[in-house]
Design a protein around this motif. Structure first.
Motif: not given
Ligand code: PMP
Ligand code: GLU
Length: 403
Positions: A92-107
């Motif tokens: 139930n989170l209102e995000f578009s692709a611009e709100n997302i950053v993929v990284s090398t692990g949650a760490k």
């Protein structure tokens, strides 16, 4: 001499940093195993399952399809969109692709966020027991950790009034995990709503919600604090693929964040990593868009193992045992055994207890000291039933010799 050289060579920032205790214990366990000892390692928090086959296949295909180049720094657009879709549908989170950053692990995701928002002296409220790396990451960002502790009587959970009491004009962020590493506690919707009400009164505060164990939850449906309207623009939701999909080695995590924070994390990665491995991202895309059946089956196995381990730990005299509602850790209070001795070896702390347990009984666990809970011992139950049975027997026999 060695120490002097180290102090001169390295930065103050690095010298202030502690080694990750979870990884340190795991390293010691590996060393003992390589010397021929039959060590049961329950120290590192890592699924013992293989990554599901369809995810592995997607990675192989990515190589054959030529995904061997740099990806966009914050991740492939279709992966970011798939993550935004997942967060909308499941959380139930209102995000578009611009709100997302993929990284090398949650760490890395958490480190990025802290580096993006913390100025020297800013305070970060951390719920204890906490995951080992939070404190050290705050140090790296030159912030100050303010520890607020949940007691075993309250299922190790911090309350909204404790949070309120810890807030000062310098508070910049609140950081916690739910389901929690190391306690397995899961915050309910009403507990998170009460915390959100406190946060809503303090406009400067960002909430960093670490939801990496979302899929390993034995109770109520997972609830994301970022879905609460009064604070949703100030919540960073952290998640990843390591735990739910058994993908620790692939190193893929992500955030869903306000655009300014997402852009800041993108900027950091642009200078530090150039983004996550292209092949691992393709595998992550297959994971997040494919069937969740394997994740469900693994979670069921963890529940069965939880029941096994918690049942056995409860039979050991002197231990206070809480029942974890998620993740894959038992976190018994071992204070009854502290200050006593094993074969003449004095055991003052849970870290010393963990070390003696490893050396004498060849079971690797982690002292609660590293998690801000010095009376506890963390025991991962992400292991086979056979190893768990044998480890619990060794722990019981070992503790019985402490006088
Ligand atoms: N948060 C918590 C609470 C964890 O236990 C872990 C496991 N190492 C992480 C974040 C980081 O996970 P990863 O970097 O493997 O995605
Ligand atoms: N999250 C795991 C743990 O707590 C992995 C080790 C680590 O990254 O510190 O053991």
């Amino acid at each position: 001499m060695e120490t002097t050289t180290k102090v001169q060579l390295l930065s103050d920032r690095l010298n202030a940093l502690s080694e990750s205790e979870t990884l340190a214990m795991t390293k010691k366990a590996r060393e003992l195993a390589s010397q021929g000892h039959k060590v049961i390692s329950l120290s590192v928090g890592e699924p013992d399952f293989q990554t599901p086959q369809h995810i592995k296949d997607a990675a192989k295909k990515a190589i054959d399809d030529g995904y061997t180049f740099y990806s966009p720094v914050p991740g492939y657009p279709e992966l970011r969109q798939a993550i935004a879709d997942k967060l909308r549908k499941e959380n139930n989170l209102e995000f578009s692709a611009e709100n997302i950053v993929v990284s090398t692990g949650a760490k890395q995701s958490i480190a990025n966020v802290l580096l993006s928002i913390i100025n020297p002296g800013d305070e970060v409220i951390i719920f204890a027991p906490y995951w080992v790396s939070y404190i050290e990451m705050v140090k790296l960002a030159e912030g100050t950790s303010v520890i607020v502790s949940g007691s075993i009587e309250n299922d190790f959970k911090v309350t909204a009034s404790q949070v309120e009491a810890a807030i000062t004009p310098n508070t910049k962020a609140i950081l916690f995990s739910s389901p929690c590493n190391p306690t397995g506690s899961v915050f309910t919707k009403s507990e998170l709503t009460a915390i959100a009400e406190v946060v809503a009164k303090n406009e400067r505060i960002v909430v960093i919600a670490d939801e990496i164990y979302e899929y390993i939850n034995f109770g109520d449906k997972h609830f994301s604090i970022g879905s609460i309207p009064s604070i949703k623009d100030r919540v960073v939701t952290v998640n990843g693929f390591s735990k739910g999909y058994a993908m620790t080695g692939w190193r893929v995590g992500y955030i869903g964040a306000p655009k300014a924070i997402a852009a800041a994390c993108d900027k950091i990665q642009g200078q530090v990593t150039s983004g996550t491995c292209s092949i691992a991202q393709k595998a992550a895309f297959a994971a997040i868009t494919g069937s969740n059946e394997a994740a469900k089956e693994m979670s069921e196995a963890y529940l069965r193992r939880r029941n096994l381990v918690i049942g056995l730990l409860k039979e050991i005299p002197g231990l206070k045992v809480n029942v974890p509602q998620g993740a894959f850790y038992g976190f018994p209070d071992v204070s009854y055994y502290l200050g006593k001795s094993f074969n003449g070896i004095k055991i003052n702390t849970a870290a010393e207890l963990a070390m003696t347990l490893l050396n004498e009984a060849k079971v690797a666990a982690v002292g609660g000291d590293a998690f801000g809970a010095p009376n506890c011992l963390r025991i991962s139950f992400a292991a086979s039933d056979e190893n768990l049975l044998e480890a619990c027997k060794r722990i019981r026999d070992f503790l019985a010799q402490i006088k």
